[in-house]
Design a protein around this motif. Structure first.
Motif, PDB file in Angstrom:
ATOM      1  N   LYS B  27       0.828  -1.209   0.000  1.00 57.83           N
ATOM      2  CA  LYS B  27       0.000   0.000   0.000  1.00 57.83           C
ATOM      3  C   LYS B  27       0.858   1.254   0.000  1.00 57.83           C
ATOM      4  O   LYS B  27       0.684   2.146  -0.826  1.00 57.83           O
ATOM      5  CB  LYS B  27      -0.914   0.011   1.240  1.00 57.83           C
ATOM      6  CG  LYS B  27      -1.890  -1.140   1.307  1.00 57.83           C
ATOM      7  CD  LYS B  27      -2.729  -1.112   2.574  1.00 57.83           C
ATOM      8  CE  LYS B  27      -1.929  -1.352   3.839  1.00 57.83           C
ATOM      9  NZ  LYS B  27      -1.285  -2.673   3.894  1.00 57.83           N
ATOM     10  N   SER B  28       1.797   1.298   0.936  1.00 56.44           N
ATOM     11  CA  SER B  28       2.642   2.496   1.013  1.00 56.44           C
ATOM     12  C   SER B  28       3.475   2.646  -0.247  1.00 56.44           C
ATOM     13  O   SER B  28       3.741   3.756  -0.703  1.00 56.44           O
ATOM     14  CB  SER B  28       3.570   2.421   2.232  1.00 56.44           C
ATOM     15  OG  SER B  28       2.829   2.254   3.395  1.00 56.44           O
ATOM     16  N   SER B  29       3.879   1.518  -0.810  1.00 54.39           N
ATOM     17  CA  SER B  29       4.686   1.575  -2.025  1.00 54.39           C
ATOM     18  C   SER B  29       3.881   2.128  -3.194  1.00 54.39           C
ATOM     19  O   SER B  29       4.407   2.882  -4.015  1.00 54.39           O
ATOM     20  CB  SER B  29       5.212   0.187  -2.369  1.00 54.39           C
ATOM     21  OG  SER B  29       6.002  -0.291  -1.309  1.00 54.39           O
ATOM     22  N   PRO B  45       7.255  -1.181   7.732  1.00 53.92           N
ATOM     23  CA  PRO B  45       5.799  -1.189   7.903  1.00 53.92           C
ATOM     24  C   PRO B  45       5.300   0.169   8.370  1.00 53.92           C
ATOM     25  O   PRO B  45       5.977   0.869   9.121  1.00 53.92           O
ATOM     26  CB  PRO B  45       5.573  -2.234   9.009  1.00 53.92           C
ATOM     27  CG  PRO B  45       6.825  -3.007   9.106  1.00 53.92           C
ATOM     28  CD  PRO B  45       7.929  -2.144   8.598  1.00 53.92           C
ATOM     29  N   THR B  46       4.121   0.506   7.907  1.00 53.53           N
ATOM     30  CA  THR B  46       3.502   1.744   8.360  1.00 53.53           C
ATOM     31  C   THR B  46       3.059   1.569   9.804  1.00 53.53           C
ATOM     32  O   THR B  46       2.590   0.507  10.187  1.00 53.53           O
ATOM     33  CB  THR B  46       2.289   2.058   7.463  1.00 53.53           C
ATOM     34  OG1 THR B  46       2.733   2.086   6.108  1.00 53.53           O
ATOM     35  CG2 THR B  46       1.663   3.388   7.827  1.00 53.53           C
ATOM     36  N   ILE B  47       3.261   2.622  10.590  1.00 55.51           N
ATOM     37  CA  ILE B  47       2.765   2.601  11.969  1.00 55.51           C
ATOM     38  C   ILE B  47       1.573   3.551  12.016  1.00 55.51           C
ATOM     39  O   ILE B  47       1.722   4.719  11.675  1.00 55.51           O
ATOM     40  CB  ILE B  47       3.840   3.076  12.952  1.00 55.51           C
ATOM     41  CG1 ILE B  47       5.135   2.279  12.754  1.00 55.51           C
ATOM     42  CG2 ILE B  47       3.356   2.930  14.382  1.00 55.51           C
ATOM     43  CD1 ILE B  47       6.313   2.832  13.528  1.00 55.51           C
ATOM     44  N   TRP B  68      -5.273   8.486   2.762  1.00 58.97           N
ATOM     45  CA  TRP B  68      -4.941   7.827   4.028  1.00 58.97           C
ATOM     46  C   TRP B  68      -4.314   6.484   3.715  1.00 58.97           C
ATOM     47  O   TRP B  68      -4.990   5.592   3.193  1.00 58.97           O
ATOM     48  CB  TRP B  68      -6.192   7.593   4.888  1.00 58.97           C
ATOM     49  CG  TRP B  68      -6.549   8.721   5.790  1.00 58.97           C
ATOM     50  CD1 TRP B  68      -7.671   9.481   5.737  1.00 58.97           C
ATOM     51  CD2 TRP B  68      -5.801   9.194   6.906  1.00 58.97           C
ATOM     52  NE1 TRP B  68      -7.667  10.413   6.741  1.00 58.97           N
ATOM     53  CE2 TRP B  68      -6.527  10.259   7.475  1.00 58.97           C
ATOM     54  CE3 TRP B  68      -4.573   8.840   7.483  1.00 58.97           C
ATOM     55  CZ2 TRP B  68      -6.083  10.973   8.600  1.00 58.97           C
ATOM     56  CZ3 TRP B  68      -4.129   9.538   8.599  1.00 58.97           C
ATOM     57  CH2 TRP B  68      -4.889  10.596   9.144  1.00 58.97           C
ATOM     58  N   ASP B  69      -3.040   6.369   3.990  1.00 62.25           N
ATOM     59  CA  ASP B  69      -2.345   5.093   3.799  1.00 62.25           C
ATOM     60  C   ASP B  69      -2.314   4.414   5.160  1.00 62.25           C
ATOM     61  O   ASP B  69      -1.563   4.815   6.037  1.00 62.25           O
ATOM     62  CB  ASP B  69      -0.938   5.368   3.266  1.00 62.25           C
ATOM     63  CG  ASP B  69      -0.051   4.137   3.290  1.00 62.25           C
ATOM     64  OD1 ASP B  69      -0.595   3.011   3.271  1.00 62.25           O
ATOM     65  OD2 ASP B  69       1.182   4.303   3.329  1.00 62.25           O
ATOM     66  N   THR B  70      -3.119   3.389   5.319  1.00 57.08           N
ATOM     67  CA  THR B  70      -3.247   2.787   6.658  1.00 57.08           C
ATOM     68  C   THR B  70      -2.255   1.640   6.844  1.00 57.08           C
ATOM     69  O   THR B  70      -1.736   1.089   5.876  1.00 57.08           O
ATOM     70  CB  THR B  70      -4.673   2.243   6.881  1.00 57.08           C
ATOM     71  OG1 THR B  70      -4.898   1.146   5.987  1.00 57.08           O
ATOM     72  CG2 THR B  70      -5.709   3.316   6.623  1.00 57.08           C
ATOM     73  N   ALA B  71      -2.031   1.294   8.104  1.00 60.35           N
ATOM     74  CA  ALA B  71      -1.155   0.161   8.414  1.00 60.35           C
ATOM     75  C   ALA B  71      -1.959  -1.120   8.289  1.00 60.35           C
ATOM     76  O   ALA B  71      -3.111  -1.180   8.712  1.00 60.35           O
ATOM     77  CB  ALA B  71      -0.614   0.294   9.832  1.00 60.35           C
TER      78      ALA B  71
HETATM   79 MG   LIG Z   1       2.457   0.780   4.625  1.00 62.46          MG
END
Ligand SMILES: [Mg+2]
Ligand SMILES: Nc1nc2c(ncn2[C@@H]2O[C@H](COP(=O)(O)OP(=O)(O)OP(=O)(O)O)[C@@H](O)[C@H]2O)c(=O)[nH]1
Lengths: 697, 246
Positions: B27-29, B45-47, B68-71
């Motif tokens: 997702k973050s990528s 990892p996203t926190i 919104w990029d969620t963990a």
């Molecule tokens: Mg992430």
């Protein structure tokens, strides 16, 4: 007395000579530390009685008047003459060549004076034990060679080693120490000499060791540079296992976390498959003692110190070959435990294990490994904030900080609990509720997450992070809004890129913490208002330029000083300040060695039975000093060529500098009017700490 | 914040978008590729969640995405409603090489259909296409030349086909549920821009919130535009009942 009333370090010829004597003392008593460092030492357990004839007596008699204290007239004029000479005009004692050797000095009055207060010794109880085992495995020839090299360097002839009262037989921590040692000796591969020794002694022929580290490329050095390399996974056929294990064993520092049921939770190096055997052994040893209601605290094996901490359902283990002592390693384990609480909260952690003792904590902790590893690596590299349990502030003018504080207060929103501005890991300003303090340990977790671990910052956006701040409250989550502002905005893009590449965490972070998980947009609005205002009133430019300027070097602070580096901790403020690592400690290894030295100094003045106020440590690489008063702790390091007087003189200059700059280098409140505020107060006058590790801001 | 150069006065509007999906699916990528046209091999990892904005210039209008990029980790799941509550669109991401991630994606789709805005536009995205066989053909044209792409070339997976979820399976599910469907690679950039453009096009203009003051560059960006929405959000937020954060 013509004395200006400031507390100053007394030095004297006599001490100088005594120091030289010590440097040249032959290894008559092959004491453990001597083997490690080549430092001639005097007993840590110098009897309290002796203290009565020292300058520290005067100080410790009236600690409350520390700052302005004038030494009373001495009972023994001859001694005091020496002292006074030192504090009046320290330069005069430099006239005597330090090559002068006076073998029988110890029988003079001067000796009595120095012995009691100014100790020349390197380690305190914990690390003494650490090295004891390694000393046992060190071939005598090695020890002698070490002393030989000292002699060569200094060109001294040996003098009597009269101050060997400190030789202690090695008392194992465990009754069954021998068994454990052999068990783990096998585990860790019994190296024939202490790696700590090797790490510290790669330079024994160099006249100016810290400087030449960069050129040093021997095995040990390279070793430490590989400390942070990943160990790859075990191949399916297990073929590479032995090689990986060797790699694992070559690491100087390990952290292991396991459940009391023996399930691995975290380890810094190597995957579970690789080291599961060792985890099993450690768990067996720990639970053996637990079963006997005799908690295992630590043991030494194969030159590594093992420290075990049991926290509810968790065992945390630190294995260090870096010469740290038990209390220092415990602080590190404590921080890792705090990180776990920060992820889970205490009720969650206890609940999981009371429901199912065999819980695998790896799953709920998923994503926390990078944070744990960032902490672990910070400790392995050496971390002044952790060592001192204090934090560092960005140096700016008091009036400038005042404006920033006021701006934070003016823009703060209803839901705000804590508001912080942090620049490259240094605190700029804080707003907090009157009734709630901020723990350095909590700040350490936050700083680690934002400035050491890459995750949050690399995201590039604003962040909304649920986290538990155990120092604040172990039982629940807070929510933290984070946004980063570049410190290089005004510089061209290109240069910014370049600076980033060098890996400096030079960003300014706005941290707004709330107990309300829905308050992201409120805090975001506050952030926008805050940043707009800070830009408008010029504060942001001030912070940016302070960040870009970096820390001053030691010679910027004290022109012409022999000091290479120092740490000054203000105990009342729970804050510390230090100069730049440039130019002497730019490499990873040089910095680690500097920090090892600080660790040793710190250990000696914090030993349980230490009555030390001033502590000198002279080695082939450096001459250093620890100086502790109720107000401050000062640790300073100079090159081996520096004289003790010059060092003491510089230490006094540092104290003077801090006194002058106090309101810039530290956050000391008082200027902000708090009357109109009922909920939040600016980080004001901080409560003086009661205990060493439970300090709060 | 990247596009500070004000576009000619095209109509501009903002779209709230949330990314959901199992941990480590990318997702973050995907966001990093969309916002910075960049890729990181070992992204941490996203926190919690990250909030980013990015403007997308369509032929007839400018869209400002508020993302919104969620963990993906379980322990953050209970916070998700806060992020999708007001979203007009969602990217539900799975990893083409990991079957459990599609199961998780289906859960998210179900939850969104139950609890998010009724009109929410959902795109189902199978990521890490570069690890599959189609990689060679697909990425050839669309790949943006980046330093990071070259570095990734040595990863062992690129040689074999690691695909575990067929295109057919993903597409069939998406059609069943009325979702947009894409297979992407954040690493090579394939289809990433397309996902966001398709979402922008799928949202009826009436649903978009007009943003009169296009944010100026720098710190104050987007403040005016966001002000109205924030009020809006807070009203709803107060009414909502949430579980604990863990
Ligand atoms: Mg992430
Ligand atoms: N080969 C390949 N790897 C990818 C791709 N997208 C992401 N990755 C890698 O997959 C890992 C996880 O990516 P992230 O973007 O952090 O995943 P995420 O979904 O944001 O994970 P959480 O934040 O934990 O929920 C990273 O190591 C990325 O480099 C892709 O398209 N191809």
């Amino acid at each position: 007395m013509g004395h200006d009333g400031e507390e100053s370090l007394a030095t004297s010829e006599g001490e100088e000579e005594l120091a030289n004597d010590r440097r040249t003392s032959p290894p008559r008593d092959r004491d453990d530390e001597s083997t490690i460092r080549g430092v001639k030492e005097e007993g840590a357990g110098a009897s309290p009685k002796e203290e009565s004839s020292t300058i520290s007596q005067a100080r410790s008699n009236s600690p409350e008047t520390e700052q302005e204290y004038r030494p009373p007239l001495p009972p023994r004029p001859s001694n005091f003459g020496l002292l006074r000479e030192g504090s009046y005009s320290p330069g005069s004692s430099l006239q005597r060549s330090k090559n002068t050797s006076r073998p029988h000095l110890q029988s003079t009055a001067t000796t009595a004076l120095s012995r009691t207060d100014i100790h020349t010794q390197s380690y305190q109880d914990g690390s003494r034990e650490t090295f004891a085992a390694s000393a046992q495995t060190t071939p005598p020839s090695k020890a002698i060679a070490a002393f030989g090299s000292i002699k060569r360097i200094k060109g001294f002839s040996g003098s009597e080693g009269g101050d060997s009262g400190s030789v202690r037989s090695y008392a194992p921590t465990l009754e069954t120490g021998g068994d454990v040692e052999s068990l783990l000796g096998e585990v860790l591969g019994a190296s024939q000499e202490s790696p700590a020794w090797r790490l510290h002694s790669t330079q024994n022929e160099a006249p100016d060791p810290f400087d030449s580290i960069t050129y040093e490329d021997d095995e040990t050095t390279v070793d430490f540079y590989r400390e942070f390399d990943e160990i790859s996974a075990v191949a399916a056929d297990g073929e590479n296992e032995e090689q990986l294990l060797n790699q694992w064993k070559s690491k100087r520092k390990h952290f292991l976390i396991l459940s009391s049921a023996g399930k691995p939770i975290y380890n810094r190096h190597g995957d579970d498959n690789l080291i599961s055997g060792y985890i099993g052994i450690i768990q067996t040893i720990i639970s053996f003692y637990e079963g006997a209601h005799n908690q295992l605290k630590g043991f030494t094996a194969a030159g590594a110190r093992f420290v075990v901490m049991s926290q509810g359902p968790l065992y945390l283990v630190a294995i260090s070959k870096l010469g740290e002592n038990d209390p220092q390693l415990r602080v590190q384990l404590e921080a890792l435990y705090m990180q776990i609480l920060s992820t889970l909260t205490l009720p969650n952690l206890t609940h999981m294990f009371s429901n199912r003792p065999s819980t695998d904590l790896r799953r709920p902790l998923q994503g926390t490994e990078p944070l744990l590893s960032a902490l672990a690596d910070t400790f392995t590299r050496g971390s002044p904030p952790t060592l001192l349990s204090a934090l560092e502030c960005l140096t700016i003018r008091k009036s400038h900080r005042q404006v920033i504080n006021d701006t934070l207060l003016q823009t703060r929103c209803e839901t705000l609990l804590y508001g912080l501005i942090v620049a490259s890991g240094r605190l700029v300003s804080v707003v907090r509720p009157r009734k709630h303090s901020l723990h350095p340990s909590d700040l350490q977790l936050i700083f680690n997450m934002l400035f050491e671990a890459r995750g949050v910052k690399a995201g590039g956006g604003e962040n909304w992070i649920p986290l538990c701040l155990p120092g604040f409250n172990k039982n629940g989550y807070l929510y933290m809004y984070v946004s980063f502002i570049s410190a290089y905005e005004s510089i061209g893009e290109e240069e910014h890129e370049r600076v980033n590449e060098s890996g400096k965490p030079d960003d300014i972070a706005i941290l707004l913490i709330s107990a309300n998980k829905e308050s992201f947009y409120d805090l975001r609005k506050m952030r926008d208002a805050l940043v707009d205002e800070l830009e408008a009133n010029g504060s942001m430019a001030i912070v940016r330029s302070a960040v870009r300027r970096g820390r001053p070097t030691a010679t910027d602070i004290v022109p012409g000083t022999v000091l290479r580096h120092f740490l000054y901790k203000s105990r009342a403020n729970v804050q510390f300040t230090m100069p730049s690592y440039e130019p002497s400690f730019t490499t990873l290894l040089a910095r680690r060695r500097l920090l090892s030295l600080y660790h040793a100094l710190h250990a000696s003045v914090h030993a349980k039975n230490a009555h030390l106020k001033v502590h000198h440590c002279i080695s082939r690489e450096s001459i250093s000093l620890a100086w502790v008063t109720p107000l401050f702790e000062l640790y300073c390091v100079a090159g081996p060529q520096a004289s003790r007087n010059a060092l003491a003189q510089s230490a006094n200059k540092v104290i003077q500098w801090v006194r002058k700059e106090e309101e810039r280098v530290f956050i000391i409140g008082g200027a902000v009017s708090l009357n109109s505020l009922d909920r939040c107060t600016i980080y004001k006058k901080l409560t003086p700490p009661a205990a060493r590790y439970s300090e709060q801001i | 914040m990247a596009d500070s150069a004000a576009a000619p006065p095209k109509p501009s509007s903002s779209v709230k978008l949330v990314l959901l999906g199992e941990a480590a699916v990318g997702k973050s990528s995907l966001v990093l590729r969309f916002v910075n046209n960049d890729f990181q091999e070992n992204k941490e990892p996203t926190i919690g969640a990250a909030f980013l904005t990015q403007k997308s210039h369509l032929p007839h209008r400018t869209i400002k995405f508020e993302i919104w990029d969620t963990a993906g980790q379980e322990r953050f799941a209970s916070l998700a409603p806060m992020y999708y509550r007001n979203a007009q669109s969602a990217l539900v991401v799975y990893d083409l090489t990991k079957p459990t991630s599609l199961v998780k994606a289906k859960h998210w789709v179900a939850e969104l259909q139950r609890q998010a805005n009724p009109g929410i536009v959902i795109a189902l995205v199978g990521n890490k296409l570069d690890l599959t066989d189609e990689n060679a053909a697909a990425s050839g044209g669309a790949s943006t030349s980046e330093g990071s792409d070259a570095e990734g070339a040595e990863t062992p997976e690129t040689s074999g086909d690691a695909r575990k979820i067929s295109t057919k399976e993903g597409r069939a599910y998406a059609e069943e549920e009325g979702l947009l469907f894409f297979e992407t690679s954040a690493k090579t950039g394939v289809n990433v821009q397309e996902v966001f453009t398709a979402i922008a096009n799928a949202i009826p203009e009436t649903q978009m919130k007009g943003a009169k003051g296009p944010g100026a560059a720098g710190a104050g960006a987007g403040q005016t535009a966001l002000g109205s929405e924030r009020v809006n959000l807070n009203q709803r937020a107060e009414g909502a009942k949430e579980g604990c954060a863990c």
